[in-house]
Scaffold this active site. Structure first.
Site, PDB file in Angstrom:
ATOM      1  N   GLY A  62       0.726  -1.239   0.129  1.00  0.00           N
ATOM      2  CA  GLY A  62      -0.234   0.005  -0.075  1.00  0.00           C
ATOM      3  C   GLY A  62       0.690   1.116  -0.031  1.00  0.00           C
TER       4      GLY A  62
ATOM      5  NE  ARG B  96       5.081  -3.022  -5.454  1.00  0.00           N
ATOM      6  CZ  ARG B  96       4.015  -2.860  -4.889  1.00  0.00           C
ATOM      7  NH1 ARG B  96       4.080  -3.129  -3.345  1.00  0.00           N
ATOM      8  NH2 ARG B  96       2.804  -3.163  -6.182  1.00  0.00           N
TER       9      ARG B  96
ATOM     10  CB  CYS C 258      -6.146  -3.714  -3.091  1.00  0.00           C
ATOM     11  SG  CYS C 258      -4.652  -4.242  -2.952  1.00  0.00           S
TER      12      CYS C 258
ATOM     13  CB  SER D  20      -6.850   1.227  -0.062  1.00  0.00           C
ATOM     14  OG  SER D  20      -6.735   2.501   0.514  1.00  0.00           O
TER      15      SER D  20
ATOM     16  CG  ASP E 280      -0.701   2.008  -5.601  1.00  0.00           C
ATOM     17  OD1 ASP E 280      -0.300   2.085  -5.118  1.00  0.00           O
ATOM     18  OD2 ASP E 280      -1.759   0.743  -5.824  1.00  0.00           O
TER      19      ASP E 280
ATOM     20  CE  LYS F  60      -1.623   7.085  -1.515  1.00  0.00           C
ATOM     21  NZ  LYS F  60      -2.511   6.181  -1.424  1.00  0.00           N
TER      22      LYS F  60
HETATM   23  C1  RUB Z   1      -1.649  -1.783  -2.972  1.00  0.00           C
HETATM   24  C2  RUB Z   1      -2.537  -0.443  -3.622  1.00  0.00           C
HETATM   25  C3  RUB Z   1      -3.870   0.397  -3.162  1.00  0.00           C
HETATM   26  C4  RUB Z   1      -3.075   1.284  -3.076  1.00  0.00           C
HETATM   27  C5  RUB Z   1      -3.992   2.433  -1.844  1.00  0.00           C
HETATM   28  O1  RUB Z   1      -1.054  -1.874  -4.301  1.00  0.00           O
HETATM   29  O2  RUB Z   1      -3.352  -0.210  -4.901  1.00  0.00           O
HETATM   30  O3  RUB Z   1      -4.887   0.198  -2.785  1.00  0.00           O
HETATM   31  O4  RUB Z   1      -1.342   1.581  -2.555  1.00  0.00           O
HETATM   32  O5  RUB Z   1      -3.241   2.105  -0.558  1.00  0.00           O
HETATM   33  P1  RUB Z   1       0.340  -3.674  -3.348  1.00  0.00           P
HETATM   34  P2  RUB Z   1      -3.193   3.459   0.808  1.00  0.00           P
HETATM   35  O6  RUB Z   1      -0.516  -4.282  -2.044  1.00  0.00           O
HETATM   36  O7  RUB Z   1       0.513  -4.109  -4.620  1.00  0.00           O
HETATM   37  O8  RUB Z   1       0.642  -2.696  -2.670  1.00  0.00           O
HETATM   38  O9  RUB Z   1      -4.187   4.086   0.929  1.00  0.00           O
HETATM   39  O10 RUB Z   1      -2.652   2.292   1.944  1.00  0.00           O
HETATM   40  O11 RUB Z   1      -1.916   4.222   0.162  1.00  0.00           O
END
Ligand code: RUB
Length: 299
Positions: free
Chosen positions: A19, A61, A129, A131, A198, A234
């Site tokens: 995330g 990443r 996913c 988040s 992201d 972001k």
């Molecule tokens: C995680 C993902 C999340 C964003 C936002 O992908 O797509 O929706 O990163 O997360 P992965 P947050 O598991 O590949 O990292 O809200 O925690 O910033």
């Protein structure tokens, strides 16, 4: 490189830390660990080591502007300091970590407040996913006394949706876990979709976990609002000049383990791009804003 910083990088790579927000926080930590482990008084050697570390973290990443934005900020602070000794720079970096994390938290609280206000009593919501931002929005809405339920797709191949389902249900929120391909069936009766982010581009397009774009199309088809919860960090500033955000391609073994049959190719993009026209609004620390306003607000 310092072993603890190396471990953070490997945790980011293998998704133990996942995330965008958690990755950015871990990156700040890794920079401080690396800085503290530097021995000697050579400012140039210190700066090069910090640059190499920042590069290694950023490439763990590749689709993470928030991570890059924090790293750039740290590096530019070190680069612009012409007079401090290495020890003083180390101290300043420790202070900077506190400031950055406090700032991140403050923005997050504002964003989550805006997001929780969009969750209605009796509603049913869809997410994808894991988040940390969306999870916090749902938890806050629940703590505010709202009764609602959430549907979440398991999120192949790394099953981050299962993590979301466990966190929400153990917080008391009625949650249904589905396989990704059931999204269309279960979204029909939802009131809104909430996903994380992201990266956001200059056109207001969203890059988020693979599968997000299909979900946005379904939501559009059923006339369901589609929200992305995203801190303005972001936003990838370089997309204003036509630079494309790279989509990370992960190891095929995450999709199919064991020996791969001959002639079989496997693709494993971590993210996809959702066009701004499918996005009702971004939930940011500055409010609920249409995709077209992101570039203006990100100054
Ligand atoms: C995680 C993902 C999340 C964003 C936002 O992908 O797509 O929706 O990163 O997360 P992965 P947050 O598991 O590949 O990292 O809200 O925690 O910033």
């Amino acid at each position: 490189m310092n072993n603890k910083a190396k471990k953070i990088i490997s945790d980011i790579k293998n998704l133990k830390v996942q995330g965008a927000r958690n990755i950015a926080k871990a990156a700040v930590e890794a920079m401080v660990l690396e800085s503290d482990s530097f021995r000697g008084n050579d400012r140039n050697a210190y700066f090069s080591r910090m640059l190499v570390t920042a590069d290694a973290i950023a490439s763990a990443r590749p689709t993470e502007p928030m991570l890059r934005n924090y790293l750039k900020f740290i590096i530019s602070r070190i680069a612009s300091d012409e007079y401090s000794s290495v020890d003083e720079m180390k101290e300043q970096l420790r202070t900077l970590r506190k400031t950055l994390l406090a700032e991140m938290k403050e923005k997050f609280i504002m964003l989550v407040d805006y997001g929780a206000a969009l969750v209605g009593n009796g509603g049913r919501y869809f997410t994808h996913c894991h988040s940390s931002t969306v999870v916090s929005i749902f938890k806050q809405a629940y703590d505010d006394g709202k009764e609602f339920s959430v549907v979440v797709g398991e999120t192949r191949p790394k099953f981050q949706g299962v993590k979301t389902a466990k966190e929400l249900s153990s917080h008391g929120i009625p949650t249904t876990l589905i396989v990704d391909s059931a999204a269309q069936v279960y979204m029909k009766n939802c009131n809104a979709v909430f996903v994380g982010a992201d990266a956001i581009t200059a056109s207001g397009n969203l890059i988020n976990k693979i599968g997000t774009s299909a979900i946005a199309h379904f939501a559009y088809e059923y006339d369901i609002p589609f929200y992305s919860a995203a801190e303005l960090h972001k936003f990838n500033m370089l997309t204003r000049w036509g630079v494309q955000e790279v989509i990370e391609e992960r190891d095929p073994s995450e999709v199919l383990s064991g020996k791969k049959p001959r002639n079989l190719s496997i693709r494993n993009p971590a993210f996809d791009l959702t066009l701004s026209r499918y996005i009702t609004a971004y939930i940011t620390e500055k409010g609920i804003v249409p995709p077209q306003s992101i570039m203006l607000l990100s100054r």
